[in-house]
Design an enzyme around this catalytic site. Structure first.
Site, short mmCIF file in Angstrom:
data_model
loop_
_atom_site.label_atom_id
_atom_site.label_comp_id
_atom_site.label_asym_id
_atom_site.label_seq_id
_atom_site.Cartn_x
_atom_site.Cartn_y
_atom_site.Cartn_z
N HIS A 17 0.89 -1.27 -0.03
CA HIS A 17 0.08 0.00 0.12
C HIS A 17 0.96 1.24 -0.08
CE1 HIS A 17 -3.52 2.35 1.18
NE2 HIS A 17 -2.66 3.28 1.76
N GLU A 18 1.82 1.24 0.89
CA GLU A 18 2.64 2.41 1.18
C GLU A 18 3.67 2.75 -0.21
OE1 GLU A 18 2.03 4.52 3.00
OE2 GLU A 18 0.82 3.34 4.45
N HIS A 21 1.96 4.66 -2.77
CA HIS A 21 2.10 6.12 -2.49
C HIS A 21 3.32 6.44 -2.83
CE1 HIS A 21 -1.97 6.67 -0.59
NE2 HIS A 21 -1.40 5.96 0.39
#
Length: 352
Positions: A17-18, A21
């Site tokens: 997920h990170e 980003h």
């Protein structure tokens, strides 16, 4: 062993997920100060390529700390071309959406892997025929194998339901019974049923249930891609609808689970098989993607909402409103986490 598996799976999902980003931020030239798996005190770190990569003490999440953006200080602004807050709203939206998108992509990759390894599903073999149903009247019997409906070849039990509910009029069933091919014309009837959320619904049915035999699908590379796409879309739709039902009160708040429930599910799956573990990991990954897109200010969806407001109104929300909504978002998130843990503890005592 179950706890270690849970922490590894959760850390893997958070990392992906990170990473979404991070990659989007770097693509638009935003400096990333910290890439963290976990919160709180740093227990390991390495500075590389302008970013501190770290593992923190509390492994229940993670974050990417970008220049000009900090959830612990919502009013933070920093100048420079490499600052998040100097980017255009649509660029910020892409950076924010990249995290949940990474979760959807990861789920698709996991489902694709499952398909190549040999996905399991229910065989299209009848186990029970309801008395007085149209299937009973047509002469369908236990152990009948449905091999085709109209011109569609049937390989799984799920395909039977899809054909029945999405077509109109009578259907031509090709049945294999004692190595003989039998053709039956059946006109499904609208009957009372329940969906996965225990809501009463009406749908086309013929009155049969599966025998419960599990088969392994031998899918080609292309079919595995289709399988991964269908499973990801189905999981996303199911979780999104679940959130809707929860908000509307159809699903009681007592059904909300916390980290204890998630840990037990992952632990049980890891003891079952690698395919079961991958399946649960994919489902949780989709869950993270959907939940992070909710319009709660402390989540990616809330920040996307702020940027959409800026795009439409041509101005940012006032600092006071931004701060208030962000704090409220953290309160909502904290309350949901506490409710999940409370429900988990309640289930433990009830089961004992």
């Amino acid at each position: 062993m179950g706890t270690i598996t849970f922490l590894l799976v959760l850390s893997f999902l958070v990392f992906f997920h990170e990473l979404g980003h991070f990659l989007a931020a770097r693509y638009f030239g935003v400096k990333v100060h910290v890439f963290s798996i976990g919160f709180g005190k740093q227990i390991y770190s390495k500075y590389w390529a302008g970013t501190t990569w770290q593992i923190a003490l509390i492994p229940l999440g993670g974050y990417v700390k970008m220049k000009g953006q900090d959830d612990t200080n919502p009013a933070l602004t920093e100048s420079g071309d490499d600052s998040y807050n100097t980017k255009k709203p649509w660029q910020r939206i892409i950076i924010l959406f990249a995290g949940p998108f990474a979760n959807f992509l990861l789920a698709a990759i996991l489902y694709f892997t499952i398909a190549l390894m040999g996905a399991k599903t229910l065989a299209p073999i009848i186990g029970n025929v309801s008395p007085d149903s149209v299937a009973f009247q047509a002469g369908l019997q236990k152990n009948d194998e449905i091999i085709r409906i109209n011109d569609l070849e049937i390989k799984t039990w799920d395909e039977i339901g899809k054909v029945i509910t999405t077509t109109e009029g009578a259907l031509q069933f090709y049945i294999k019974r004692d190595n003989n091919l039998i053709i039956k014309i059946i006109n499904p009837q609208i009957s009372d049923s329940q969906n996965m959320f225990n809501e009463k619904i009406k749908k086309r049915m013929i009155g049969i249930a599966p025998i419960g035999e599990v088969i392994t699908l031998n899918l080609s590379f292309y079919d595995s891609l289709i399988y991964a796409y269908d499973k990801t879309i189905f999981a996303s739709t199911m979780i999104f609808q679940g959130v809707q039902k929860l908000i509307s009160g159809i699903i009681p708040s007592s059904e909300i689970g916390g980290v204890i429930s998630i840990g037990k599910i992952i632990s049980d799956a890891s003891e079952s098989s690698i395919i079961a573990l991958l399946t649960i990991t994919a489902l949780i990954s989709v869950n993270l993607g959907i939940l992070n897109l909710l319009p709660i200010p402390a989540l990616d969806g809330g920040h996307i909402m702020f940027n959409l407001y800026e795009m439409i109104m041509r101005r940012k929300p006032s600092e006071q409103v931004f701060m208030f909504l962000t704090i409220m978002g953290w309160i909502i998130l904290g309350s949901l986490m506490l409710l999940g843990i409370y429900n988990d503890i309640n289930r433990i005592f009830l089961n004992n």
